[in-house]
Every structure is written in C-alpha cells, then in structure tokens.
Design an enzyme around this catalytic site. Structure first.
Site, PDB file in Angstrom:
ATOM      1  N   LYS A  54       0.840  -1.207   0.000  1.00 33.55           N
ATOM      2  CA  LYS A  54       0.000   0.000   0.000  1.00 33.55           C
ATOM      3  C   LYS A  54       0.875   1.257   0.000  1.00 33.55           C
ATOM      4  CE  LYS A  54      -3.901  -2.345   2.127  1.00 33.55           C
ATOM      5  NZ  LYS A  54      -4.641  -2.710   3.337  1.00 33.55           N
ATOM      6  N   GLN A  98      -4.662  -1.290   9.539  1.00 36.89           N
ATOM      7  CA  GLN A  98      -4.623  -2.627   8.951  1.00 36.89           C
ATOM      8  C   GLN A  98      -5.227  -3.663   9.909  1.00 36.89           C
ATOM      9  OE1 GLN A  98      -3.741  -3.264   5.823  1.00 36.89           O
ATOM     10  NE2 GLN A  98      -3.967  -5.464   5.964  1.00 36.89           N
ATOM     11  N   ASP A 121     -11.071   3.207   3.897  1.00 33.49           N
ATOM     12  CA  ASP A 121     -11.423   1.783   3.873  1.00 33.49           C
ATOM     13  C   ASP A 121     -12.937   1.583   3.791  1.00 33.49           C
ATOM     14  OD1 ASP A 121      -9.525  -0.261   3.853  1.00 33.49           O
ATOM     15  OD2 ASP A 121      -8.992   0.018   5.960  1.00 33.49           O
TER      16      ASP A 121
HETATM   17  N1  GUN Z   1      -6.969  -6.543   6.046  1.00 36.41           N
HETATM   18  C1  GUN Z   1      -7.258  -7.259   4.934  1.00 36.41           C
HETATM   19  N2  GUN Z   1      -7.813  -6.460   3.986  1.00 36.41           N
HETATM   20  C2  GUN Z   1      -7.884  -5.223   4.523  1.00 36.41           C
HETATM   21  C3  GUN Z   1      -8.354  -3.975   4.036  1.00 36.41           C
HETATM   22  O1  GUN Z   1      -8.843  -3.837   2.909  1.00 36.41           O
HETATM   23  N3  GUN Z   1      -8.239  -2.927   4.891  1.00 36.41           N
HETATM   24  C4  GUN Z   1      -7.716  -3.050   6.129  1.00 36.41           C
HETATM   25  N4  GUN Z   1      -7.661  -1.979   6.895  1.00 36.41           N
HETATM   26  N5  GUN Z   1      -7.276  -4.198   6.614  1.00 36.41           N
HETATM   27  C5  GUN Z   1      -7.357  -5.267   5.811  1.00 36.41           C
END
Ligand code: GUN
Length: 283
Positions: A54, A98, A121
């Site tokens: 990311k 995350q 998100d």
């Molecule tokens: N863990 C797995 N996929 C995601 C996501 O799209 N966002 C976040 N914050 N955590 C994740």
C-alpha cells in the site's frame, strides 16, 4: 477452459495511472499532496506485506504515505490516541488501520474512532450506512473493485441475478449493497446456507468471498455466468481462490484468476478513495 479471464491486474494498473494523473493538478490547485496514513500494529507477516504494498503504491501515485508501525504491546489507549492525532492532522486525507489487530485490541472501537471523512477503507458504520441508504460516502475497496470489473465487462448490470457468497462487513455486505444499488436481484449466501448450488444455478453473477479454498465448484455455476473470486488462500504454498478455478473456468463465461484478479483492484481503489477524500477536504 472456455471462460474469458478478467484481467484485474491490467484494469488496476489503468486505474492507478488515472489516479496518478489527477494528483499533479490537485497539487497545482491546492499547493499540497494527498496523504494516506497506514497504521500497522504487531508483526503479522501477511499484514506487513499488504502494508508495504500500500505504501509503495501510494508513493508511485505521487501521494504521501504516512506509515505508523506500532509494536504488539501497543495499548488500546495508545492506538486511539494515534487515530485522534491523524484525525486532527490536515496533511492526512485518508486513514487505514490494517486488520486484523492483535487479539488484545478492540478493532470495532478503533474503526469507530476514525473520522468518517478520512475512512478510505469505508469500514466506519457511518459509511456503511451511507452505502446502504444510497448517500455518498466511502465504499470498501475490495467490493468497489469487484463492481468496477463487473461494470467494465457488462456495462449496465440492471436486472441481473447476483449471488454473493459471504456476509462479512468488509466484502459480502457492501458487495450486496452495491449490486442492489445497480438494480441486480441479489442473494446473500453464507456458511449456513442450506443449498448453495440451488441459488448459484440461477446466478448471472457470482461473487465468492467466504475465505475457504476452492469452495465454489464449477458444476454449481450457471453456464456463461461471470465469476468474481475474492478469496486468497494459501494451499501447499500456492495461492488459490474461493472458487475451484479449473472446474469453474470450463462453465463460466468470464472469471477472475487468483492471483491477478480482484487483489490488485483493492489497492487501486484505496488510492482512488484517498484522492476523493483529498478533494472533499478542499470543499
Ligand atoms: N486486512 C485485509 N484487507 C484489509 C483492508 O482492505 N483494509 C484493512 N484496513 N485491513 C485489511
């Protein structure tokens, strides 16, 4: 194999390029760079890989990546204090914590603390409610990416029968809301569904997001259907989806591969949401 492969990797590359092309004019107009804060707590290796990807994609799009890596021993209060600080920071347009968080932390309370206007998100209940009621807000990145692939392939989805397999807050529920908003007839199936093949037999669109390797079989799928596989499961060191690819690909009209299907769309949509957040913060 008779199904067409849906190339999420190439669609995502195009979306990332379109986002990157808009960052320069944003900077020229506002004198600042969109910023995405990513918070990682603990040492989960898969999460560390996602967070690194990311950050890299954010920088490649010309945006600022603000990374906070906190130790496993972080308390709930410390994490909430960081979220408060990021909420108040005008250089931060998007905040992503995350998941999963280490077991001693309350993820729900943390997600509730994020400013809904920075919730790129789309996990905050305010944004979930906005999606459910048709108001503008932030849509979770993975289902948004799936919808983009479906609309790229079919154009108008109106009247199509869709089955979403999985009812998570991150994928299944928002996916069902998005397809409903596009006038599909939507069935949400899940681990307690009694006769999944019965529902899949009628589905023009199948979105599989159950987190079980090779769960959806080809002979359950309607010939010619479009199959979107959100699953990422490791089996004998190999990545496989929630759909049994070989059997499904011989029946479906189009199918996403794993990897290279939905996965790359998630990060591309995160960048897209961050740019949208930055523009909204200038309004
Ligand atoms: N863990 C797995 N996929 C995601 C996501 O799209 N966002 C976040 N914050 N955590 C994740």
């Amino acid at each position: 194999m008779s199904a067409a492969l849906i190339d999420g990797k190439s669609f995502a590359a195009g979306l990332r390029a379109r986002v990157a092309a808009l960052v320069q004019p944003f900077h020229a107009q506002t004198g600042r760079t969109p910023g995405l804060a990513v918070v990682l707590v603990g040492e989960d290796p898969a999460s560390a890989v996602y967070v690194r990807a990311k950050g890299k994609a954010t920088r490649e799009a010309g945006m600022e990546s603000i990374e906070h890596k906190l130790p496993d021993t972080t308390s709930q209060e410390e994490l909430l204090a960081l979220v408060d600080k990021l909420n108040a920071d005008p250089t931060v347009d998007g905040i992503l914590v995350q998941l999963p968080l280490p077991g001693h932390l309350d993820a729900e309370e943390v997600l509730l603390r994020i400013d809904p206007g920075k919730d790129v998100d789309g996990f905050h209940p305010v944004n979930a409610g906005r999606l459910a009621t048709g108001l503008p807000g932030f849509v979770p990145c993975t289902p948004l990416g799936c919808l983009m692939l479906l609309e790229d392939l079919h154009g108008d989805l109106s009247g199509m029968d869709a089955v979403v397999v999985g009812r998570s807050n991150i994928v299944g529920k928002p996916m069902a809301a998005l397809l409903t908003a596009k006038s599909c007839t939507v069935t949400v199936a899940h681990s307690r569904t009694r006769n999944l093949p019965h529902y899949l037999k009628h589905a023009d669109i199948v979105v599989a997001a159950v987190g079980r390797a090779n769960f959806v079989k080809g002979d359950w799928i309607k010939p010619g259907a479009t199959v979107i596989d959100v699953g990422i499961n490791r089996v004998d060191g190999r990545l496989v989806g929630d759909v049994d690819f070989d059997s499904a690909a011989s029946v479906a009209g189009a199918i996403t591969p794993v990897p290279g299907g939905v996965g790359p769309m998630t990060i591309a949509c995160l960048l897209r949401n961050t740019l949208v957040a930055a523009y909204r913060h200038e309004e």
